[in-house]
Design an enzyme around this catalytic site. Structure first.
Site, PDB file in Angstrom:
ATOM      1  N   SER A 153       0.712  -1.282   0.117  1.00 54.74           N
ATOM      2  CA  SER A 153      -0.112  -0.067   0.163  1.00 54.74           C
ATOM      3  C   SER A 153       0.639   1.289  -0.019  1.00 54.74           C
ATOM      4  O   SER A 153       0.284   2.273  -0.209  1.00 54.74           O
ATOM      5  CB  SER A 153      -0.913   0.076   1.140  1.00 54.74           C
ATOM      6  OG  SER A 153      -0.275  -0.406   2.249  1.00 54.74           O
ATOM      7  N   HIS A 174      -3.103  -3.311  -6.086  1.00 54.91           N
ATOM      8  CA  HIS A 174      -3.350  -2.752  -4.759  1.00 54.91           C
ATOM      9  C   HIS A 174      -4.798  -3.226  -4.553  1.00 54.91           C
ATOM     10  O   HIS A 174      -5.579  -2.198  -5.102  1.00 54.91           O
ATOM     11  CB  HIS A 174      -3.206  -1.280  -4.585  1.00 54.91           C
ATOM     12  CG  HIS A 174      -3.149  -0.783  -3.429  1.00 54.91           C
ATOM     13  ND1 HIS A 174      -3.533   0.666  -2.936  1.00 54.91           N
ATOM     14  CD2 HIS A 174      -3.220  -1.304  -1.984  1.00 54.91           C
ATOM     15  CE1 HIS A 174      -3.662   0.739  -1.428  1.00 54.91           C
ATOM     16  NE2 HIS A 174      -3.504  -0.549  -0.936  1.00 54.91           N
ATOM     17  N   GLU A 186      -6.083  -0.602  -7.557  1.00 58.30           N
ATOM     18  CA  GLU A 186      -5.282   0.431  -8.055  1.00 58.30           C
ATOM     19  C   GLU A 186      -4.014  -0.491  -8.837  1.00 58.30           C
ATOM     20  O   GLU A 186      -3.221  -1.324  -8.142  1.00 58.30           O
ATOM     21  CB  GLU A 186      -4.881   1.193  -6.970  1.00 58.30           C
ATOM     22  CG  GLU A 186      -5.343   2.295  -6.657  1.00 58.30           C
ATOM     23  CD  GLU A 186      -4.681   3.202  -5.689  1.00 58.30           C
ATOM     24  OE1 GLU A 186      -4.216   2.702  -4.555  1.00 58.30           O
ATOM     25  OE2 GLU A 186      -4.429   4.526  -6.085  1.00 58.30           O
TER      26      GLU A 186
HETATM   27  P1  NAI Z   1      -0.995  -9.599   7.459  1.00 61.88           P
HETATM   28  O1  NAI Z   1      -0.006  -9.392   8.341  1.00 61.88           O
HETATM   29  O2  NAI Z   1      -2.647  -9.737   7.684  1.00 61.88           O
HETATM   30  O3  NAI Z   1      -0.623 -10.990   6.582  1.00 61.88           O
HETATM   31  C1  NAI Z   1       0.862 -11.219   6.120  1.00 61.88           C
HETATM   32  C2  NAI Z   1       1.055 -12.741   5.759  1.00 61.88           C
HETATM   33  O4  NAI Z   1       2.018 -13.001   5.179  1.00 61.88           O
HETATM   34  C3  NAI Z   1       0.916 -13.378   6.917  1.00 61.88           C
HETATM   35  O5  NAI Z   1      -0.049 -14.441   7.363  1.00 61.88           O
HETATM   36  C4  NAI Z   1       2.494 -14.076   7.192  1.00 61.88           C
HETATM   37  O6  NAI Z   1       2.568 -15.113   7.744  1.00 61.88           O
HETATM   38  C5  NAI Z   1       2.720 -14.180   5.801  1.00 61.88           C
HETATM   39  N1  NAI Z   1       4.172 -14.031   5.410  1.00 61.88           N
HETATM   40  C6  NAI Z   1       5.221 -13.232   6.079  1.00 61.88           C
HETATM   41  N2  NAI Z   1       6.354 -13.336   5.372  1.00 61.88           N
HETATM   42  C7  NAI Z   1       6.107 -14.305   4.694  1.00 61.88           C
HETATM   43  C8  NAI Z   1       6.882 -14.981   3.467  1.00 61.88           C
HETATM   44  N3  NAI Z   1       8.253 -14.662   3.410  1.00 61.88           N
HETATM   45  N4  NAI Z   1       6.373 -15.797   2.626  1.00 61.88           N
HETATM   46  C9  NAI Z   1       5.308 -16.105   2.647  1.00 61.88           C
HETATM   47  N5  NAI Z   1       4.206 -15.479   3.527  1.00 61.88           N
HETATM   48  C10 NAI Z   1       4.808 -14.667   4.634  1.00 61.88           C
HETATM   49  O7  NAI Z   1      -0.815  -8.553   6.330  1.00 61.88           O
HETATM   50  P2  NAI Z   1      -1.780  -7.873   5.357  1.00 61.88           P
HETATM   51  O8  NAI Z   1      -2.599  -6.983   6.108  1.00 61.88           O
HETATM   52  O9  NAI Z   1      -2.316  -8.814   4.420  1.00 61.88           O
HETATM   53  O10 NAI Z   1      -0.934  -6.891   4.610  1.00 61.88           O
HETATM   54  C11 NAI Z   1      -0.280  -7.635   3.337  1.00 61.88           C
HETATM   55  C12 NAI Z   1       0.335  -6.545   2.347  1.00 61.88           C
HETATM   56  O11 NAI Z   1      -0.855  -5.797   1.730  1.00 61.88           O
HETATM   57  C13 NAI Z   1       1.102  -5.243   2.915  1.00 61.88           C
HETATM   58  O12 NAI Z   1       1.950  -4.920   2.002  1.00 61.88           O
HETATM   59  C14 NAI Z   1       0.091  -4.372   3.206  1.00 61.88           C
HETATM   60  O13 NAI Z   1       0.475  -2.767   2.955  1.00 61.88           O
HETATM   61  C15 NAI Z   1      -1.018  -4.288   2.046  1.00 61.88           C
HETATM   62  N6  NAI Z   1      -2.236  -3.708   2.206  1.00 61.88           N
HETATM   63  C16 NAI Z   1      -2.959  -4.350   3.389  1.00 61.88           C
HETATM   64  C17 NAI Z   1      -4.182  -3.663   3.418  1.00 61.88           C
HETATM   65  C18 NAI Z   1      -5.076  -4.147   4.410  1.00 61.88           C
HETATM   66  O14 NAI Z   1      -6.162  -3.542   4.677  1.00 61.88           O
HETATM   67  N7  NAI Z   1      -4.695  -4.890   5.599  1.00 61.88           N
HETATM   68  C19 NAI Z   1      -5.044  -3.078   2.289  1.00 61.88           C
HETATM   69  C20 NAI Z   1      -4.270  -2.975   1.165  1.00 61.88           C
HETATM   70  C21 NAI Z   1      -2.918  -3.460   1.078  1.00 61.88           C
END
Ligand code: NAI
Length: 317
Positions: A153, A174, A186
């Protein structure tokens, strides 16, 4: 940016999910004109499991990569629950649910998972060093034609692309939270992203039932660049005693027809995430208009991060 409950407040729901069909209409589900036939999603958290859900519902075989089997299982459980809800509400049939789940595989090895995939969508935590090392592994093991998309993001797509030997094939996709409900994607073009790659990802997003909106790589893209200054200004009005949080939200809901006030939305997104994104905007533009309100900084320091900690501008049960 992080999630918005705008969708629910607007009454949007699973019935809007158009997965499996596309504006292009006639194409076979699970394929795109650009030849994307298989997808690997890395990270099965909040965003990753939603992306897997819509990709599989659109007919694509999807490999979900996590760091531990229990995390992959947790993601599958969430997807299963969300699909079950759709079946209960008669938005999809039991057969569609079974077929969707049948298209999802899990893996604990990014190197293996990307070895035979057309598109990788990375959705691991928002830390540059983490993403950088993952992109390095993917780049080494994915076929030459594979497109590498990030759901970041706020991290520069151009900077992520520079961690690979294929910057023209790196792009931002995104999505918004909750992914199965929110229509927007996006599509962020890095400095060197190929037009053909942009086209392929745009088409894929449509195939997933989403509405792709293009943007060039720039701090905060469009969504956060517009949203975060509004949230920050709402916090300043509380900080300066102009109005209470409830009243600021009420003004924006009733006067501007926002489905959710900016402070309630900030709580939902996470105040720490809002602060991080404001830092990205401030550092990226060096413009004082993006300076985070001291009240936001103080609340983050106090651990009052919004819904996830039970308290932010509001208290949560
Ligand atoms: P989250 O923390 O809920 O999930 C991330 C997941 O990635 C975790 O389950 C973790 O175990 C896993 N992970 C970590 N390192 C890893 C690796 N090397 N290989 C495989 N899996 C791995 O995070 P979330 O909220 O889903 O965010 C993910 C991305 O999406 C970030 O870049 C965030 O900025 C972006 N984003 C988040 C939004 C939101 O509302 N949470 C909205 C739009 C974008």
């Amino acid at each position: 940016m992080e999630s918005t409950k705008h969708s629910s407040a607007e009454g949007t729901n699973e019935h809007q999910l158009n997965a499996g069909t596309t504006d292009a209409g006639t194409r076979e589900p699970g394929t795109t004109d650009a030849g994307i036939q298989s997808i690997t999603v890395i990270g099965g958290g909040t965003m990753g499991n939603g992306i897997v859900h819509v990709a599989a519902m659109s007919g694509f075989p999807v490999t979900l990569v996590e760091t531990k089997q229990e995390y992959a299982d947790r993601a599958l459980l969430t997807i299963g629950k969300n699909l079950t809800r759709m079946v209960t509400k008669e938005k999809i049939s039991q057969e569609q649910m079974d077929q969707t789940l049948g298209r999802i595989h899990t893996s604990l090895s990014p190197a293996e998972a990307v070895a035979n995939t057309d598109l990788v969508i990375e959705a691991i935590p928002e830390q540059f060093e983490l993403k950088k090392s993952l992109f390095d592994v993917i780049d080494q093991h994915a076929p030459e034609h594979t497109i590498l998309a990030s759901n970041t993001s706020s991290i520069s797509i151009t900077k992520l692309a520079a961690c690979t030997r294929r910057p023209p094939k790196v792009i931002g996709m995104h999505f918004f939270n909750p992914v199965p409900v929110m229509k927007l994607v996006e599509v962020i073009r890095g400095l060197e992203t190929d037009d053909a790659v942009t086209q392929a990802v745009t088409e894929l997003a449509m195939q997933m039932g989403k509405v792709p909106v293009p943007a060039n790589d720039s701090p905060g893209f469009v969504s956060n660049r517009v949203l975060m200054p509004m949230i920050n200004e709402a916090i300043f009005t509380v900080y300066e005693g102009v109005a209470t949080a409830e009243d600021v939200d009420q003004v924006m809901k009733l006067g501007m027809a926002h489905p959710m006030g900016p402070l309630r939305l900030a709580d939902f997104i996470g105040l720490d995430v809002c602060l991080d994104i404001l830092h990205v905007l401030y550092d990226g533009f060096r413009d004082p208009k993006y300076r985070p309100c001291p009240l936001l900084v103080k609340m983050v320091d106090a651990g009052k991060l919004g819904n996830k900690t039970g308290e932010g501008f509001y208290k949560y049960g």
